[in-house]
Design a protein around this motif. Structure first.
Motif, PDB file in Angstrom:
ATOM      1  N   GLU A 108       0.826  -1.210   0.000  1.00  0.00           N
ATOM      2  CA  GLU A 108       0.000   0.000   0.000  1.00  0.00           C
ATOM      3  C   GLU A 108       0.858   1.256   0.000  1.00  0.00           C
ATOM      4  O   GLU A 108       0.529   2.239  -0.663  1.00  0.00           O
ATOM      5  CB  GLU A 108      -0.958  -0.013   1.188  1.00  0.00           C
ATOM      6  CG  GLU A 108      -2.072  -1.034   1.021  1.00  0.00           C
ATOM      7  CD  GLU A 108      -2.960  -1.174   2.253  1.00  0.00           C
ATOM      8  OE1 GLU A 108      -2.649  -0.600   3.325  1.00  0.00           O
ATOM      9  OE2 GLU A 108      -3.981  -1.882   2.143  1.00  0.00           O
ATOM     10  N   ALA A 109       1.980   1.235   0.732  1.00  0.00           N
ATOM     11  CA  ALA A 109       2.885   2.385   0.738  1.00  0.00           C
ATOM     12  C   ALA A 109       3.481   2.609  -0.650  1.00  0.00           C
ATOM     13  O   ALA A 109       3.533   3.747  -1.130  1.00  0.00           O
ATOM     14  CB  ALA A 109       3.990   2.175   1.771  1.00  0.00           C
ATOM     15  N   VAL A 110       3.899   1.533  -1.302  1.00  0.00           N
ATOM     16  CA  VAL A 110       4.440   1.651  -2.663  1.00  0.00           C
ATOM     17  C   VAL A 110       3.376   2.216  -3.591  1.00  0.00           C
ATOM     18  O   VAL A 110       3.638   3.142  -4.370  1.00  0.00           O
ATOM     19  CB  VAL A 110       4.966   0.287  -3.182  1.00  0.00           C
ATOM     20  CG1 VAL A 110       5.316   0.375  -4.663  1.00  0.00           C
ATOM     21  CG2 VAL A 110       6.160  -0.186  -2.372  1.00  0.00           C
ATOM     22  N   HIS A 111       2.164   1.689  -3.498  1.00  0.00           N
ATOM     23  CA  HIS A 111       1.068   2.175  -4.350  1.00  0.00           C
ATOM     24  C   HIS A 111       0.816   3.666  -4.124  1.00  0.00           C
ATOM     25  O   HIS A 111       0.680   4.432  -5.079  1.00  0.00           O
ATOM     26  CB  HIS A 111      -0.208   1.380  -4.080  1.00  0.00           C
ATOM     27  CG  HIS A 111      -1.377   1.930  -4.817  1.00  0.00           C
ATOM     28  ND1 HIS A 111      -2.253   2.827  -4.241  1.00  0.00           N
ATOM     29  CD2 HIS A 111      -1.814   1.743  -6.081  1.00  0.00           C
ATOM     30  CE1 HIS A 111      -3.173   3.164  -5.130  1.00  0.00           C
ATOM     31  NE2 HIS A 111      -2.928   2.510  -6.245  1.00  0.00           N
ATOM     32  N   THR A 112       0.755   4.081  -2.893  1.00  0.00           N
ATOM     33  CA  THR A 112       0.494   5.490  -2.565  1.00  0.00           C
ATOM     34  C   THR A 112       1.571   6.394  -3.153  1.00  0.00           C
ATOM     35  O   THR A 112       1.269   7.436  -3.745  1.00  0.00           O
ATOM     36  CB  THR A 112       0.406   5.679  -1.044  1.00  0.00           C
ATOM     37  OG1 THR A 112      -0.671   4.883  -0.551  1.00  0.00           O
ATOM     38  CG2 THR A 112       0.173   7.132  -0.675  1.00  0.00           C
ATOM     39  N   ILE A 113       2.820   5.986  -3.013  1.00  0.00           N
ATOM     40  CA  ILE A 113       3.927   6.792  -3.533  1.00  0.00           C
ATOM     41  C   ILE A 113       3.887   6.857  -5.051  1.00  0.00           C
ATOM     42  O   ILE A 113       4.027   7.931  -5.644  1.00  0.00           O
ATOM     43  CB  ILE A 113       5.271   6.243  -3.017  1.00  0.00           C
ATOM     44  CG1 ILE A 113       5.379   6.523  -1.519  1.00  0.00           C
ATOM     45  CG2 ILE A 113       6.445   6.815  -3.785  1.00  0.00           C
ATOM     46  CD1 ILE A 113       6.467   5.750  -0.823  1.00  0.00           C
ATOM     47  N   VAL A 114       3.676   5.730  -5.705  1.00  0.00           N
ATOM     48  CA  VAL A 114       3.633   5.709  -7.172  1.00  0.00           C
ATOM     49  C   VAL A 114       2.436   6.506  -7.682  1.00  0.00           C
ATOM     50  O   VAL A 114       2.561   7.304  -8.617  1.00  0.00           O
ATOM     51  CB  VAL A 114       3.596   4.251  -7.697  1.00  0.00           C
ATOM     52  CG1 VAL A 114       3.299   4.215  -9.180  1.00  0.00           C
ATOM     53  CG2 VAL A 114       4.908   3.554  -7.396  1.00  0.00           C
ATOM     54  N   TRP A 169      12.487   4.520  -4.617  1.00  0.00           N
ATOM     55  CA  TRP A 169      12.791   3.650  -3.487  1.00  0.00           C
ATOM     56  C   TRP A 169      13.210   4.420  -2.253  1.00  0.00           C
ATOM     57  O   TRP A 169      12.990   3.967  -1.134  1.00  0.00           O
ATOM     58  CB  TRP A 169      13.838   2.610  -3.882  1.00  0.00           C
ATOM     59  CG  TRP A 169      13.253   1.639  -4.849  1.00  0.00           C
ATOM     60  CD1 TRP A 169      13.593   1.462  -6.153  1.00  0.00           C
ATOM     61  CD2 TRP A 169      12.169   0.742  -4.600  1.00  0.00           C
ATOM     62  NE1 TRP A 169      12.787   0.511  -6.725  1.00  0.00           N
ATOM     63  CE2 TRP A 169      11.906   0.052  -5.792  1.00  0.00           C
ATOM     64  CE3 TRP A 169      11.381   0.453  -3.487  1.00  0.00           C
ATOM     65  CZ2 TRP A 169      10.906  -0.908  -5.902  1.00  0.00           C
ATOM     66  CZ3 TRP A 169      10.381  -0.499  -3.595  1.00  0.00           C
ATOM     67  CH2 TRP A 169      10.155  -1.171  -4.786  1.00  0.00           C
ATOM     68  N   GLN A 170      13.782   5.612  -2.422  1.00  0.00           N
ATOM     69  CA  GLN A 170      14.128   6.420  -1.245  1.00  0.00           C
ATOM     70  C   GLN A 170      12.862   6.870  -0.530  1.00  0.00           C
ATOM     71  O   GLN A 170      12.786   6.838   0.691  1.00  0.00           O
ATOM     72  CB  GLN A 170      14.976   7.637  -1.639  1.00  0.00           C
ATOM     73  CG  GLN A 170      15.445   8.433  -0.434  1.00  0.00           C
ATOM     74  CD  GLN A 170      16.319   7.604   0.500  1.00  0.00           C
ATOM     75  OE1 GLN A 170      17.351   7.090   0.096  1.00  0.00           O
ATOM     76  NE2 GLN A 170      15.899   7.475   1.748  1.00  0.00           N
ATOM     77  N   ALA A 171      11.840   7.256  -1.283  1.00  0.00           N
ATOM     78  CA  ALA A 171      10.559   7.649  -0.682  1.00  0.00           C
ATOM     79  C   ALA A 171       9.906   6.464   0.028  1.00  0.00           C
ATOM     80  O   ALA A 171       9.371   6.605   1.131  1.00  0.00           O
ATOM     81  CB  ALA A 171       9.619   8.215  -1.741  1.00  0.00           C
ATOM     82  N   VAL A 172       9.966   5.284  -0.597  1.00  0.00           N
ATOM     83  CA  VAL A 172       9.395   4.079   0.029  1.00  0.00           C
ATOM     84  C   VAL A 172      10.148   3.777   1.326  1.00  0.00           C
ATOM     85  O   VAL A 172       9.530   3.478   2.357  1.00  0.00           O
ATOM     86  CB  VAL A 172       9.447   2.873  -0.932  1.00  0.00           C
ATOM     87  CG1 VAL A 172       8.996   1.605  -0.230  1.00  0.00           C
ATOM     88  CG2 VAL A 172       8.584   3.137  -2.165  1.00  0.00           C
ATOM     89  N   ALA A 173      11.469   3.859   1.282  1.00  0.00           N
ATOM     90  CA  ALA A 173      12.278   3.601   2.474  1.00  0.00           C
ATOM     91  C   ALA A 173      11.930   4.586   3.589  1.00  0.00           C
ATOM     92  O   ALA A 173      11.791   4.193   4.754  1.00  0.00           O
ATOM     93  CB  ALA A 173      13.762   3.678   2.131  1.00  0.00           C
TER      94      ALA A 173
END
Length: 90
Positions: free
Chosen positions: A12-18, A28-32
């Motif tokens: 869900e975090a990856v989806h929100t960022i993308v 990937w820095q934002a996901v991290a």
């Protein structure tokens, strides 16, 4: 190693960022930053879930361990994976 709740929160975090960035590649820095994991762990978890996961982590259903997922090369490898199926939303 990861519970279903952790995997769902990560995806869900990856989806929100993308979705919010409209970028063609995952930042990937934002996901991290959002997940509190380092970038390599995020990339490895993403590749494991996207290309190797067959069920809840720890059920030994994947063909390889999450620790064995390579980080080299392009992460967009759908054309090389025989089991990829279109996702149908209800």
């Amino acid at each position: 190693q990861y519970s279903l709740v952790e995997v769902q929160a990560f995806v869900e975090a990856v989806h929100t960022i993308v979705a919010s960035s409209k970028a063609e590649a995952i930042n990937w820095q934002a996901v991290a930053n959002v997940t509190g994991r380092d970038m390599d762990e995020c990339r490895r978890l993403w590749r494991f879930v996207a290309y190797h996961w067959r069920g809840a982590p720890g059920q030994k259903r994947a063909r390889l361990s999450i620790d064995d997922v390579p980080l080299d090369g392009d992460s967009d490898i759908e054309d090389g994976i025989a089991h990829v199926q279109p996702l149908m939303m209800r």
